[in-house]
Motif scaffolding. Structure first.
Motif, PDB file in Angstrom:
ATOM      1  N   GLY A 143     -17.967 -11.879  -4.351  1.00  0.00           N
ATOM      2  CA  GLY A 143     -18.441 -10.676  -3.682  1.00  0.00           C
ATOM      3  C   GLY A 143     -17.450  -9.553  -3.915  1.00  0.00           C
ATOM      4  O   GLY A 143     -16.549  -9.661  -4.754  1.00  0.00           O
ATOM      5  N   THR A 144     -17.591  -8.476  -3.165  1.00  0.00           N
ATOM      6  CA  THR A 144     -16.716  -7.332  -3.359  1.00  0.00           C
ATOM      7  C   THR A 144     -15.251  -7.677  -3.133  1.00  0.00           C
ATOM      8  O   THR A 144     -14.373  -7.232  -3.872  1.00  0.00           O
ATOM      9  N   GLY A 145     -14.967  -8.478  -2.096  1.00  0.00           N
ATOM     10  CA  GLY A 145     -13.586  -8.834  -1.798  1.00  0.00           C
ATOM     11  C   GLY A 145     -12.945  -9.659  -2.901  1.00  0.00           C
ATOM     12  O   GLY A 145     -11.799  -9.423  -3.288  1.00  0.00           O
ATOM     13  N   VAL A 146     -13.697 -10.622  -3.424  1.00  0.00           N
ATOM     14  CA  VAL A 146     -13.180 -11.474  -4.504  1.00  0.00           C
ATOM     15  C   VAL A 146     -12.901 -10.639  -5.754  1.00  0.00           C
ATOM     16  O   VAL A 146     -11.842 -10.760  -6.381  1.00  0.00           O
ATOM     17  N   VAL A 147     -13.860  -9.788  -6.105  1.00  0.00           N
ATOM     18  CA  VAL A 147     -13.694  -8.956  -7.308  1.00  0.00           C
ATOM     19  C   VAL A 147     -12.493  -8.027  -7.160  1.00  0.00           C
ATOM     20  O   VAL A 147     -11.679  -7.882  -8.081  1.00  0.00           O
ATOM     21  N   TYR A 148     -12.360  -7.410  -5.984  1.00  0.00           N
ATOM     22  CA  TYR A 148     -11.247  -6.480  -5.782  1.00  0.00           C
ATOM     23  C   TYR A 148      -9.907  -7.210  -5.815  1.00  0.00           C
ATOM     24  O   TYR A 148      -8.943  -6.728  -6.428  1.00  0.00           O
ATOM     25  N   THR A 149      -9.827  -8.364  -5.172  1.00  0.00           N
ATOM     26  CA  THR A 149      -8.563  -9.113  -5.148  1.00  0.00           C
ATOM     27  C   THR A 149      -8.150  -9.555  -6.545  1.00  0.00           C
ATOM     28  O   THR A 149      -6.985  -9.409  -6.935  1.00  0.00           O
ATOM     29  N   LEU A 150      -9.108 -10.072  -7.312  1.00  0.00           N
ATOM     30  CA  LEU A 150      -8.795 -10.512  -8.675  1.00  0.00           C
ATOM     31  C   LEU A 150      -8.375  -9.342  -9.555  1.00  0.00           C
ATOM     32  O   LEU A 150      -7.390  -9.440 -10.306  1.00  0.00           O
ATOM     33  N   SER A 151      -9.118  -8.243  -9.479  1.00  0.00           N
ATOM     34  CA  SER A 151      -8.795  -7.097 -10.329  1.00  0.00           C
ATOM     35  C   SER A 151      -7.434  -6.516  -9.976  1.00  0.00           C
ATOM     36  O   SER A 151      -6.665  -6.123 -10.857  1.00  0.00           O
ATOM     37  N   THR A 152      -7.109  -6.479  -8.682  1.00  0.00           N
ATOM     38  CA  THR A 152      -5.823  -5.941  -8.259  1.00  0.00           C
ATOM     39  C   THR A 152      -4.677  -6.833  -8.699  1.00  0.00           C
ATOM     40  O   THR A 152      -3.644  -6.356  -9.182  1.00  0.00           O
ATOM     41  N   ALA A 153      -4.839  -8.147  -8.551  1.00  0.00           N
ATOM     42  CA  ALA A 153      -3.784  -9.075  -8.945  1.00  0.00           C
ATOM     43  C   ALA A 153      -3.547  -9.044 -10.447  1.00  0.00           C
ATOM     44  O   ALA A 153      -2.402  -9.083 -10.914  1.00  0.00           O
ATOM     45  N   LEU A 154      -4.624  -8.978 -11.226  1.00  0.00           N
ATOM     46  CA  LEU A 154      -4.470  -8.936 -12.675  1.00  0.00           C
ATOM     47  C   LEU A 154      -3.835  -7.633 -13.134  1.00  0.00           C
ATOM     48  O   LEU A 154      -3.104  -7.603 -14.120  1.00  0.00           O
ATOM     49  N   SER A 155      -4.108  -6.566 -12.406  1.00  0.00           N
ATOM     50  CA  SER A 155      -3.588  -5.272 -12.835  1.00  0.00           C
ATOM     51  C   SER A 155      -2.177  -5.005 -12.334  1.00  0.00           C
ATOM     52  O   SER A 155      -1.401  -4.324 -13.003  1.00  0.00           O
ATOM     53  N   ALA A 156      -1.823  -5.548 -11.168  1.00  0.00           N
ATOM     54  CA  ALA A 156      -0.533  -5.186 -10.561  1.00  0.00           C
ATOM     55  C   ALA A 156       0.321  -6.367 -10.134  1.00  0.00           C
ATOM     56  O   ALA A 156       1.421  -6.168  -9.617  1.00  0.00           O
ATOM     57  N   GLY A 157      -0.144  -7.591 -10.306  1.00  0.00           N
ATOM     58  CA  GLY A 157       0.698  -8.739 -10.006  1.00  0.00           C
ATOM     59  C   GLY A 157       0.356  -9.449  -8.714  1.00  0.00           C
ATOM     60  O   GLY A 157      -0.543  -9.057  -7.972  1.00  0.00           O
ATOM     61  N   ARG A 158       1.094 -10.552  -8.454  1.00  0.00           N
ATOM     62  CA  ARG A 158       0.794 -11.412  -7.310  1.00  0.00           C
ATOM     63  C   ARG A 158       0.957 -10.703  -5.975  1.00  0.00           C
ATOM     64  O   ARG A 158       0.152 -10.883  -5.061  1.00  0.00           O
ATOM     65  N   ARG A 159       2.018  -9.911  -5.818  1.00  0.00           N
ATOM     66  CA  ARG A 159       2.243  -9.227  -4.538  1.00  0.00           C
ATOM     67  C   ARG A 159       1.078  -8.295  -4.210  1.00  0.00           C
ATOM     68  O   ARG A 159       0.602  -8.264  -3.068  1.00  0.00           O
ATOM     69  N   ALA A 160       0.622  -7.553  -5.212  1.00  0.00           N
ATOM     70  CA  ALA A 160      -0.523  -6.665  -4.992  1.00  0.00           C
ATOM     71  C   ALA A 160      -1.774  -7.472  -4.671  1.00  0.00           C
ATOM     72  O   ALA A 160      -2.595  -7.057  -3.841  1.00  0.00           O
ATOM     73  N   GLY A 161      -1.928  -8.624  -5.318  1.00  0.00           N
ATOM     74  CA  GLY A 161      -3.071  -9.485  -5.034  1.00  0.00           C
ATOM     75  C   GLY A 161      -3.061  -9.976  -3.593  1.00  0.00           C
ATOM     76  O   GLY A 161      -4.103 -10.037  -2.933  1.00  0.00           O
ATOM     77  N   LEU A 162      -1.871 -10.323  -3.095  1.00  0.00           N
ATOM     78  CA  LEU A 162      -1.752 -10.751  -1.699  1.00  0.00           C
ATOM     79  C   LEU A 162      -2.078  -9.601  -0.746  1.00  0.00           C
ATOM     80  O   LEU A 162      -2.737  -9.798   0.280  1.00  0.00           O
ATOM     81  N   LEU A 163      -1.604  -8.399  -1.080  1.00  0.00           N
ATOM     82  CA  LEU A 163      -1.909  -7.240  -0.248  1.00  0.00           C
ATOM     83  C   LEU A 163      -3.405  -6.943  -0.247  1.00  0.00           C
ATOM     84  O   LEU A 163      -3.978  -6.572   0.783  1.00  0.00           O
ATOM     85  N   ALA A 164      -4.041  -7.114  -1.398  1.00  0.00           N
ATOM     86  CA  ALA A 164      -5.487  -6.915  -1.482  1.00  0.00           C
ATOM     87  C   ALA A 164      -6.217  -7.916  -0.596  1.00  0.00           C
ATOM     88  O   ALA A 164      -7.188  -7.569   0.091  1.00  0.00           O
ATOM     89  N   ALA A 165      -5.741  -9.168  -0.600  1.00  0.00           N
ATOM     90  CA  ALA A 165      -6.339 -10.195   0.250  1.00  0.00           C
ATOM     91  C   ALA A 165      -6.203  -9.827   1.720  1.00  0.00           C
ATOM     92  O   ALA A 165      -7.127 -10.015   2.518  1.00  0.00           O
ATOM     93  N   VAL A 166      -5.044  -9.292   2.096  1.00  0.00           N
ATOM     94  CA  VAL A 166      -4.823  -8.863   3.481  1.00  0.00           C
ATOM     95  C   VAL A 166      -5.787  -7.736   3.847  1.00  0.00           C
ATOM     96  O   VAL A 166      -6.405  -7.747   4.917  1.00  0.00           O
ATOM     97  N   GLY A 167      -5.932  -6.749   2.954  1.00  0.00           N
ATOM     98  CA  GLY A 167      -6.834  -5.639   3.222  1.00  0.00           C
ATOM     99  C   GLY A 167      -8.275  -6.092   3.400  1.00  0.00           C
ATOM    100  O   GLY A 167      -8.971  -5.655   4.322  1.00  0.00           O
ATOM    101  N   CYS A 168      -8.728  -6.985   2.514  1.00  0.00           N
ATOM    102  CA  CYS A 168     -10.103  -7.480   2.608  1.00  0.00           C
ATOM    103  C   CYS A 168     -10.317  -8.264   3.898  1.00  0.00           C
ATOM    104  O   CYS A 168     -11.402  -8.228   4.488  1.00  0.00           O
ATOM    105  N   THR A 169      -9.290  -8.989   4.335  1.00  0.00           N
ATOM    106  CA  THR A 169      -9.403  -9.759   5.580  1.00  0.00           C
ATOM    107  C   THR A 169      -9.424  -8.840   6.796  1.00  0.00           C
ATOM    108  O   THR A 169     -10.202  -9.041   7.732  1.00  0.00           O
ATOM    109  N   ILE A 170      -8.573  -7.819   6.798  1.00  0.00           N
ATOM    110  CA  ILE A 170      -8.548  -6.868   7.913  1.00  0.00           C
ATOM    111  C   ILE A 170      -9.912  -6.202   8.081  1.00  0.00           C
ATOM    112  O   ILE A 170     -10.363  -5.936   9.200  1.00  0.00           O
ATOM    113  N   SER A 171     -10.585  -5.967   6.974  1.00  0.00           N
ATOM    114  CA  SER A 171     -11.881  -5.286   7.038  1.00  0.00           C
ATOM    115  C   SER A 171     -12.925  -6.096   7.795  1.00  0.00           C
ATOM    116  O   SER A 171     -13.958  -5.544   8.205  1.00  0.00           O
ATOM    117  N   LEU A 172     -12.680  -7.401   7.960  1.00  0.00           N
ATOM    118  CA  LEU A 172     -13.643  -8.242   8.675  1.00  0.00           C
ATOM    119  C   LEU A 172     -13.596  -8.017  10.179  1.00  0.00           C
ATOM    120  O   LEU A 172     -14.552  -8.352  10.885  1.00  0.00           O
TER     121      LEU A 172
END
Length: 203
Positions: free
Chosen positions: A17-46
């Protein structure tokens, strides 16, 4: 907390879904730390989606009120912008190592917006939680909040795992320009498909 609820949650969270796509794209583009932050953002949105579902706002939104359409079209516009940004090699997919890293607050903010502007998530909670916590059950509100909290924890764990995995593979991806171009188009196509799917909800 039933096994059926946990298994269903795992299936739902693992569905792209949108959260999975955003987390993967962010991690691939900016690294693991950014991927973790993306995961946090997607979770907060819930959190607001869960709150809306528990208070019954989702039923009002789903009834076709103007508020539902406004939020839906805002979500469509944001997903289309993400798709355009991916194709233009900007925003969430800066694969070029020369790009300055995005501030952590912006990574989290974008993760929140990706899911926050999707009213289908609220509607999903309304359809999902009553299957395991009937509205007329004793302490139904507390139990729904508890189940929603567990759903969020599982979401955070799954998204964080995807972010770490994608961030770990990032160097290998960067070494293959053709793969970068293919991934960029793939993410752009995913955001576009998700946006069009959301647009159909508003009709």
């Amino acid at each position: 907390m039933s096994i059926a609820f946990l298994l269903t949650t795992l299936v739902v969270v693992a569905t792209p879904g949108t959260g999975v796509v955003y987390t993967l794209s962010t991690a691939l583009s900016a690294g693991r730390r950014a991927g973790l932050l993306a995961a946090v953002g997607c979770t907060i949105s819930l959190v607001p989606h869960l709150a809306a579902a528990v208070t019954g706002l989702a039923a009002v939104l789903r009834a076709g009120t103007p508020a539902f359409r406004v939020v839906t079209w805002l979500g469509v516009a944001y997903l289309l912008w993400m798709a355009w940004s991916a194709l233009r090699d900007r925003g969430p997919l800066p694969f070029d190592e020369g790009h300055p890293p995005r501030p952590p607050a912006r990574v989290i903010r974008d993760g929140v917006l990706v899911n926050l502007l999707n009213p289908k998530v609220t509607v999903f909670f309304v359809a999902f939680l009553p299957q395991f916590v009937p509205p007329d059950a004793p302490a139904a509100t507390s139990r729904m909040l508890l189940h929603g909290g567990v759903f969020m924890l599982i979401t955070l764990g799954a998204f964080a795992g995807l972010g770490v995995l994608a961030g770990t593979l990032r160097r290998r991806v960067l070494a293959r320009p053709r793969l970068i171009a293919l991934l960029r188009r793939g993410f752009a196509g995913s955001f576009l498909a998700l946006g069009l799917g959301l647009a159909l909800t508003a009709r």
